[in-house]
Scaffold this active site. Structure first.
Site, short mmCIF file in Angstrom:
data_model
loop_
_atom_site.label_atom_id
_atom_site.label_comp_id
_atom_site.label_asym_id
_atom_site.label_seq_id
_atom_site.Cartn_x
_atom_site.Cartn_y
_atom_site.Cartn_z
N SER A 93 0.78 -1.24 0.02
CA SER A 93 -0.09 0.11 0.13
C SER A 93 0.38 1.71 0.29
O SER A 93 0.67 1.98 1.30
CB SER A 93 -0.96 0.25 1.03
OG SER A 93 -0.45 0.07 1.92
N HIS A 115 -4.06 -5.78 2.35
CA HIS A 115 -2.31 -7.13 3.54
C HIS A 115 -3.73 -8.44 3.63
O HIS A 115 -2.57 -9.30 3.99
CB HIS A 115 -1.89 -6.25 4.73
CG HIS A 115 -1.34 -5.39 3.80
ND1 HIS A 115 -0.21 -4.36 5.42
CD2 HIS A 115 -0.60 -4.88 3.45
CE1 HIS A 115 0.26 -3.58 4.41
NE2 HIS A 115 0.05 -4.19 3.94
N GLU A 151 -4.77 -2.12 9.48
CA GLU A 151 -3.68 -3.22 10.81
C GLU A 151 -3.97 -2.31 11.94
O GLU A 151 -4.26 -1.66 12.19
CB GLU A 151 -2.06 -2.37 10.50
CG GLU A 151 -1.72 -2.80 9.04
CD GLU A 151 -0.37 -1.86 8.59
OE1 GLU A 151 0.60 -1.46 10.18
OE2 GLU A 151 0.04 -1.50 8.42
N GLU A 155 1.51 -9.49 6.68
CA GLU A 155 2.28 -9.02 8.06
C GLU A 155 2.20 -10.21 9.92
O GLU A 155 2.55 -9.57 10.56
CB GLU A 155 1.69 -7.68 8.66
CG GLU A 155 2.32 -6.55 7.29
CD GLU A 155 2.63 -4.67 8.01
OE1 GLU A 155 2.25 -4.83 9.14
OE2 GLU A 155 3.31 -4.27 6.60
N ASP A 191 -4.11 1.08 11.64
CA ASP A 191 -3.43 2.07 10.68
C ASP A 191 -4.89 1.57 9.45
O ASP A 191 -4.95 0.32 8.73
CB ASP A 191 -2.04 1.52 10.65
CG ASP A 191 -1.58 2.24 8.88
OD1 ASP A 191 -2.32 2.74 8.43
OD2 ASP A 191 -0.61 2.13 8.58
N GLU A 213 -2.54 5.43 12.62
CA GLU A 213 -1.75 5.79 11.31
C GLU A 213 -3.33 5.75 9.84
O GLU A 213 -3.88 5.23 9.81
CB GLU A 213 -1.02 5.11 11.02
CG GLU A 213 -0.28 5.02 9.62
CD GLU A 213 0.87 3.86 9.59
OE1 GLU A 213 1.49 3.17 11.02
OE2 GLU A 213 1.55 3.93 8.36
N ASP A 241 1.21 8.20 7.13
CA ASP A 241 2.76 8.14 5.99
C ASP A 241 2.62 7.78 4.78
O ASP A 241 3.93 8.64 4.59
CB ASP A 241 2.11 6.32 6.77
CG ASP A 241 2.20 5.11 5.20
OD1 ASP A 241 3.61 5.78 5.42
OD2 ASP A 241 2.66 4.07 5.81
N LYS A 300 9.76 4.97 7.31
CA LYS A 300 10.55 3.86 6.58
C LYS A 300 11.24 4.43 5.28
O LYS A 300 11.65 5.32 4.18
CB LYS A 300 9.10 3.53 5.12
CG LYS A 300 7.25 2.95 6.26
CD LYS A 300 6.56 2.44 5.52
CE LYS A 300 5.86 2.37 5.61
NZ LYS A 300 4.13 2.11 4.81
N HIS A 350 8.26 -0.86 9.13
CA HIS A 350 8.54 -2.61 8.40
C HIS A 350 7.37 -2.34 7.28
O HIS A 350 6.65 -1.33 6.80
CB HIS A 350 8.53 -3.33 8.66
CG HIS A 350 7.43 -4.23 8.69
ND1 HIS A 350 7.40 -5.05 9.16
CD2 HIS A 350 6.08 -3.09 9.51
CE1 HIS A 350 5.33 -5.28 9.60
NE2 HIS A 350 5.07 -3.67 10.02
N LYS A 390 7.01 -0.91 14.50
CA LYS A 390 6.09 -1.75 13.82
C LYS A 390 7.33 -2.81 13.12
O LYS A 390 7.17 -2.02 12.45
CB LYS A 390 5.06 -1.39 13.96
CG LYS A 390 4.40 0.04 11.85
CD LYS A 390 3.61 -0.10 11.82
CE LYS A 390 3.59 0.62 10.55
NZ LYS A 390 2.44 0.80 9.51
P1 PGA Z 1 3.48 -1.04 2.86
O1 PGA Z 1 1.81 -1.02 4.35
O2 PGA Z 1 4.33 -1.33 3.25
O3 PGA Z 1 2.65 -2.66 1.99
O4 PGA Z 1 2.59 0.40 2.41
C1 PGA Z 1 2.84 -0.78 5.78
C2 PGA Z 1 2.22 0.70 5.87
O5 PGA Z 1 1.09 0.80 5.26
O6 PGA Z 1 2.16 0.94 6.85
ZN ZN Z 2 0.97 2.73 6.79
#
Ligand code: PGA
Ligand code: ZN
Length: 424
Positions: free
Chosen positions: A43, A156, A165, A206, A243, A289, A316, A341, A369, A392
């Site tokens: 995502s 996911h 999440e 995840e 999230d 998030e 994010d 990230k 991650h 996370k």
């Molecule tokens: P992604 O998901 O690694 O698929 O982007 C993680 C997130 O959205 O925080």
């Molecule tokens: Zn996110």
């Protein structure tokens, strides 16, 4: 003995979803040898640094990374030969110069980050230091609260839950080790509760469970039950973080959302905020998030105005670990924290800059991650080095997730009495 770079080589490996990614080997003149592996998101935010994929449909459906590998071997490696691995900023600047584009489109952020992380690891090893010590110095002693993603939905998982999440946050534990135990036990209790109800206990990308539930609220309620049945107090020992990854809810125009997986239907920005306010009243939510989509800057600011004094609001997709967007967010009061990230921005130095910018403005930095991971543990050391207080790294299942948590256990043990653990 010299910490100068002797050789850099890359190869194509597979990530936790079985998709190709880049692994980099770096050799120094003093005989030091390290490797680093790059993660990959599903995502993703629109303005993330470029993840270079070959596009050759005959290999991995176009997802091969042989071009990125070639860029390391044929362009980056010769250019960096002889550079001192301890000069991180210089190396990262050189990588950016070699690339020459704003989004790392030419060499690929996957090629660049692999080399950038390898340089940090090599410099640390050559000085006989752990990565967190090398990067964070003597003050690096704060372990993060592990925000464990125990229930997966959205992009996911293949289930009827919209929110990507649902994390259990053991902020009331006395140490990282205990915190990890609290949430791992909750994960196991959750499995039992799902089984009793005849629900699936298979896991998402995840490592969290991905059952078909009636609603998103049901997911929160069953997690609260799992916390209690594990012997912990919701909101005291363990809270919940969400999230939405709400960019994936966007349908037509800006400010129009569709909770399509659960069938909860279309919502405006205001309705999304109203729903969130009710949940924050009703449930022990500590962090939220991407409650809204990456282009909904005004909605985000409204959300933060309503809830920012009660919970941590993390951006994010909207900030993509880029100081340019975080800067705008600070100015417009868009959130009060940024997700961090490494592969969204593509070098270690720029990621450090993003964290520092957050700190300078009293924002928190939440290290993350990606949904496609490897067993590389750089993230764990990075989090301790920066002292962010939370990270996370998925659930208590799938070794690519546990690799980071286990590395943090190691770091905590190494620090001994010096180790600190607190939420804020
Ligand atoms: P992604 O998901 O690694 O698929 O982007 C993680 C997130 O959205 O925080
Ligand atoms: Zn996110």
């Amino acid at each position: 003995m010299s910490s100068k770079i002797k050789d850099i080589k890359a190869m194509e490996i597979l990530d936790s979803r079985g998709n190709p990614t880049v692994r980099v080997f770096m050799d120094l003149e003093d005989g030091t040898r390290v490797r680093s592996s790059v993660p990959s998101g599903a995502s993703t935010g629109e303005y993330e640094a470029c993840e270079l994929r070959d596009g050759d449909k005959r290999r991995f459906g176009g997802k091969g990374v042989l071009d990125a590998v070639k860029n390391v071997n044929e362009i980056i490696s010769p250019a960096l030969k002889g550079a001192d691995s301890t000069e991180q900023m210089k190396i990262d600047n050189l990588l950016n110069e070699l690339d020459g584009t704003e989004n790392k489109d030419k060499l690929g952020a996957n090629a660049i980050l692999g080399v950038s992380m390898a340089a940090t690891k090599a410099a640390a090893k050559s000085h006989n230091l752990e990565v967190y010590e090398y990067l964070g110095g003597a003050e690096a002693n704060r372990l993060p609260v592990p925000c464990m993603n125990i229930l997966n939905g959205g992009e996911h998982a293949d289930n009827s839950v919209d929110i990507q999440e649902f994390m259990a946050v053991p902020f009331g534990a006395p140490s990282f080790r205990e915190g990890l135990r609290y949430v791992a036990e909750t994960f196991h209790t959750l499995k039992k509760l799902l089984k009793i109800r005849g629900l699936a206990t298979s896991v998402g990308d995840e490592g969290g469970f991905a059952p078909n539930l009636q609603s998103n609220e049901e997911a929160i309620e069953i997690i609260i039950e799992a916390i209690e049945k594990s012997g912990y107090k919701p909101g005291v020992d363990i809270s919940i973080a969400l999230d939405n990854a709400a960019t994936s809810f966007v349908v037509g125009k800006k400010g129009e959302y569709d909770m399509k997986w659960s069938g909860a239907g279309k919502k405006s920005t205001d309705e999304m905020i109203e729903m969130s306010k009710q949940w924050v009243k009703k449930y022990p939510i500590i962090l939220w998030e991407d409650p809204l989509a990456e282009e909904d800057w005004e909605g985000f600011a409204k959300f933060t105005k309503e809830l920012g004094d009660k919970i941590e609001v993390v951006g994010d997709d909207i900030f993509v670990t880029n100081t340019k967007f975080i800067q705008r967010g600070i100015k417009e009061h868009t959130a009060n924290a940024s997700l961090i990230k490494l592969n969204q921005i593509g070098t270690v130095s720029e990621t450090v800059d993003a964290v520092r910018l957050c700190y300078e403005h009293n924002w928190r930095a939440f290290v993350s991650h990606r949904s496609g991971e490897t067993c590389d543990t750089f993230l764990a050391d990075f989090t301790v080095a920066m002292g962010t207080g939370h990270l996370k790294s998925g659930s208590a299942s799938r070794s690519e997730r546990l690799a980071k948590y286990n590395r943090l256990l190691e770091i905590e043990e190494r620090l001994g009495d010096r180790a600190k653990y607190y939420w804020k």
